[in-house]
Scaffold this active site. Structure first.
Site, short mmCIF file in Angstrom:
data_model
loop_
_atom_site.label_atom_id
_atom_site.label_comp_id
_atom_site.label_asym_id
_atom_site.label_seq_id
_atom_site.Cartn_x
_atom_site.Cartn_y
_atom_site.Cartn_z
N SER A 97 30.46 6.04 4.46
CA SER A 97 29.08 5.92 4.98
C SER A 97 28.60 4.47 4.96
CB SER A 97 28.11 6.82 4.19
OG SER A 97 27.98 6.37 2.86
N ASN A 98 29.00 3.69 3.98
CA ASN A 98 28.64 2.26 3.98
C ASN A 98 29.33 1.54 5.13
OD1 ASN A 98 26.90 1.19 1.65
ND2 ASN A 98 28.25 2.65 0.62
N LYS A 175 41.27 1.16 -5.08
CA LYS A 175 42.44 0.52 -5.66
C LYS A 175 42.12 -0.93 -6.02
CE LYS A 175 45.23 4.01 -5.15
NZ LYS A 175 45.51 4.81 -6.37
N HIS A 193 29.06 -1.62 -5.69
CA HIS A 193 29.29 -0.71 -6.82
C HIS A 193 27.98 0.03 -7.08
CE1 HIS A 193 31.03 0.72 -10.61
NE2 HIS A 193 29.87 0.45 -11.17
N ASP A 234 35.06 -5.19 -10.90
CA ASP A 234 33.60 -5.30 -11.11
C ASP A 234 33.15 -6.46 -11.99
OD1 ASP A 234 33.66 -1.72 -11.46
OD2 ASP A 234 33.56 -2.96 -9.66
N GLU A 263 22.13 1.68 -0.94
CA GLU A 263 23.36 0.92 -0.65
C GLU A 263 23.44 0.58 0.84
OE1 GLU A 263 27.11 2.40 -2.19
OE2 GLU A 263 26.04 3.56 -3.69
N1 LIG Z 1 40.31 -7.02 -7.73
C1 LIG Z 1 39.32 -6.09 -7.55
N2 LIG Z 1 39.62 -4.94 -6.91
C2 LIG Z 1 38.63 -4.00 -6.72
C3 LIG Z 1 37.34 -4.22 -7.21
C4 LIG Z 1 37.06 -5.45 -7.90
O1 LIG Z 1 35.92 -5.72 -8.33
N3 LIG Z 1 38.07 -6.35 -8.03
N4 LIG Z 1 36.35 -3.25 -7.06
C5 LIG Z 1 36.86 -1.91 -6.81
C6 LIG Z 1 35.81 -0.90 -6.52
N5 LIG Z 1 35.43 -0.28 -7.80
C7 LIG Z 1 34.16 -0.44 -8.24
O2 LIG Z 1 33.28 -0.96 -7.57
C8 LIG Z 1 36.39 0.46 -8.55
C9 LIG Z 1 37.28 1.27 -7.88
C10 LIG Z 1 38.24 2.00 -8.59
C11 LIG Z 1 38.28 1.93 -9.99
C12 LIG Z 1 39.33 2.69 -10.73
O3 LIG Z 1 39.24 2.87 -11.93
N6 LIG Z 1 40.36 3.16 -9.99
C13 LIG Z 1 41.40 4.01 -10.60
C14 LIG Z 1 42.22 4.68 -9.50
C15 LIG Z 1 41.32 5.66 -8.70
C16 LIG Z 1 42.10 6.40 -7.62
O4 LIG Z 1 43.15 5.90 -7.19
O5 LIG Z 1 41.61 7.49 -7.21
C17 LIG Z 1 42.35 3.16 -11.44
O6 LIG Z 1 42.54 1.96 -11.13
O7 LIG Z 1 42.92 3.75 -12.34
C18 LIG Z 1 37.37 1.15 -10.66
C19 LIG Z 1 36.41 0.42 -9.96
C20 LIG Z 1 37.89 -1.92 -5.70
N7 LIG Z 1 38.92 -2.88 -6.04
N1 LIG Z 2 33.43 1.67 -8.06
C1 LIG Z 2 33.50 1.88 -6.64
C2 LIG Z 2 32.52 2.94 -6.22
O1 LIG Z 2 32.25 3.87 -6.96
N2 LIG Z 2 31.99 2.77 -5.00
C3 LIG Z 2 31.05 3.72 -4.49
O2 LIG Z 2 31.74 4.69 -3.71
C4 LIG Z 2 30.79 5.22 -2.76
C5 LIG Z 2 31.45 5.20 -1.40
O3 LIG Z 2 30.63 5.90 -0.50
P1 LIG Z 2 30.95 5.77 1.08
O4 LIG Z 2 32.42 5.97 1.25
O5 LIG Z 2 30.11 6.86 1.68
O6 LIG Z 2 30.50 4.39 1.50
C6 LIG Z 2 29.56 4.31 -2.80
O7 LIG Z 2 28.52 4.91 -3.55
C7 LIG Z 2 30.06 3.08 -3.53
O8 LIG Z 2 29.04 2.40 -4.25
#
Ligand SMILES: Nc1nc2c(c(=O)[nH]1)N[C@@H](CN(C=O)c1ccc(C(=O)N[C@@H](CCC(=O)O)C(=O)O)cc1)CN2
Ligand SMILES: NCC(=O)N[C@@H]1O[C@H](COP(=O)([O-])[O-])[C@@H](O)[C@H]1O
Length: 299
Positions: A97-98, A175, A193, A234, A263
């Site tokens: 959606s974003n 990822k 986030h 993050d 968002e």
């Molecule tokens: N180098 C970076 N990569 C990513 C970031 C970042 O800040 N630096 N942000 C994330 C998005 N995110 C939060 O905003 C986030 C996404 C996923 C995870 C997480 O724990 N993932 C799991 C796997 C989940 C799955 O595959 O279903 C994991 O790594 O074990 C935490 C935060 C995007 N990438």
């Molecule tokens: N840590 C990463 C994380 O949780 N991101 C969150 O996933 C959703 C994606 O929605 P979307 O696919 O509808 O944009 C959003 O709420 C975004 O902030």
């Protein structure tokens, strides 16, 4: 649809010389995808037969409107004169959606950019479907046993370079972005986030898990954070946030919905600023956004 203007609407039939007077014009954008933006822009009006052109005095965007009699205008969109459109690659793992909000804002001319690729680890996700429906090239990353047509890290960087991508936007991508990509696009990768970082971020904090943790903590406020991406989850420099109240009765789903609405608007505003080169870096390394309406204001 761009509607409403703060100056009186007068139908005109003949060429009228350009007015040098600048008017505060309330311009509202409503996208078919429900997000609404309203801005007061200071624009010059030039009348030409039955079309009204609105120019931003600083040589910015040109707005072209067909004059109507009911105070509203039909926009023919922008023929942006703010410089070359920036090329955007959006990374998604889920509904997207974003991604849709950003793409629509580029089509409306609110963002001076174009989405040139959708990158996903989930080829069947909602974001990938939207990309296919809108002719946006799809890249699969990372390469895994189940995604044999996925790209390696070097192939991904090379593909984004060939597409001349300026900015990488993570929007629900789950990822870890590898160091090779982070280093290849310095100060050019953003992530959104759904909590007020640094709280409730890091490995394991994604989707509803974030909102559940916020509710269980008793926090009274939450909200989206947009930050630059570094090598860790993050921890990059925070660029923008919005606060959203957490209600005592909230479920994770209800809080998620309330934050997602914010968002959509926040990401569109931030990417618009990014594409207009209105992001500056303070001496202590904090990124700030210069106001569009008042160049002396930063947030
Ligand atoms: N180098 C970076 N990569 C990513 C970031 C970042 O800040 N630096 N942000 C994330 C998005 N995110 C939060 O905003 C986030 C996404 C996923 C995870 C997480 O724990 N993932 C799991 C796997 C989940 C799955 O595959 O279903 C994991 O790594 O074990 C935490 C935060 C995007 N990438
Ligand atoms: N840590 C990463 C994380 O949780 N991101 C969150 O996933 C959703 C994606 O929605 P979307 O696919 O509808 O944009 C959003 O709420 C975004 O902030």
């Amino acid at each position: 649809m761009i509607e409403a203007a703060s100056f009186p609407v007068k139908p005109f039939t003949k060429m009228v010389g350009g007015s040098r007077k600048v008017h505060p014009i309330v311009v509202r954008w409503t996208s078919p995808f429900c997000w609404k933006m309203e801005k007061t822009l200071h624009l010059m009006r030039v009348r030409c037969r039955n079309t009204e052109f609105l120019f931003q005095k600083n040589g910015g965007k040109t707005f072209q409107f067909r004059c109507c009699n009911d105070g509203k205008y039909d926009s023919k969109g922008f023929d942006g004169s703010v410089g070359m459109k920036k090329k955007l690659a959006v990374f998604v793992s889920g509904g997207g959606s974003n991604f849709r909000s950003i793409h629509e804002a580029t089509l409306q001319g609110f963002i001076n950019g174009e989405v040139t690729a959708l990158v996903t680890d989930k080829p069947g996700c909602g974001g990938a479907k939207y990309a296919a429906e809108n002719g946006i090239p799809l890249l699969i990353f990372p390469k895994t046993k189940s995604s044999i047509d996925g790209l390696s890290q070097l192939e991904l960087v090379s593909s984004l370079r060939k597409l001349k991508v300026d900015f990488v936007l993570l929007a629900g991508y789950l990822k870890l972005i590898p160091n090779e990509l982070v280093r290849a696009f310095p100060k050019s990768i953003l992530n959104i986030h759904p909590s007020l970082l640094p709280a409730f971020g890091g490995k394991g904090f994604f989707g509803l898990k974030v909102h559940q943790a916020v509710i269980e903590s008793g926090a009274r406020y939450s909200g989206p954070t947009i930050h630059y991406v570094d090598e860790h989850y993050d921890t990059g420099r925070i660029l923008a946030q919005r606060t959203v109240p957490v209600l005592s009765s909230d479920t994770a789903e209800q809080l998620a919905k309330r934050i997602l609405h914010e968002e959509h608007q926040l990401y569109v505003e931030v990417v618009a600023a990014l594409c207009e080169e209105r992001v500056i870096w303070r001496e202590d390394g904090v990124p700030l956004i210069r106001s569009k309406d008042n160049p002396n204001e930063y947030s």
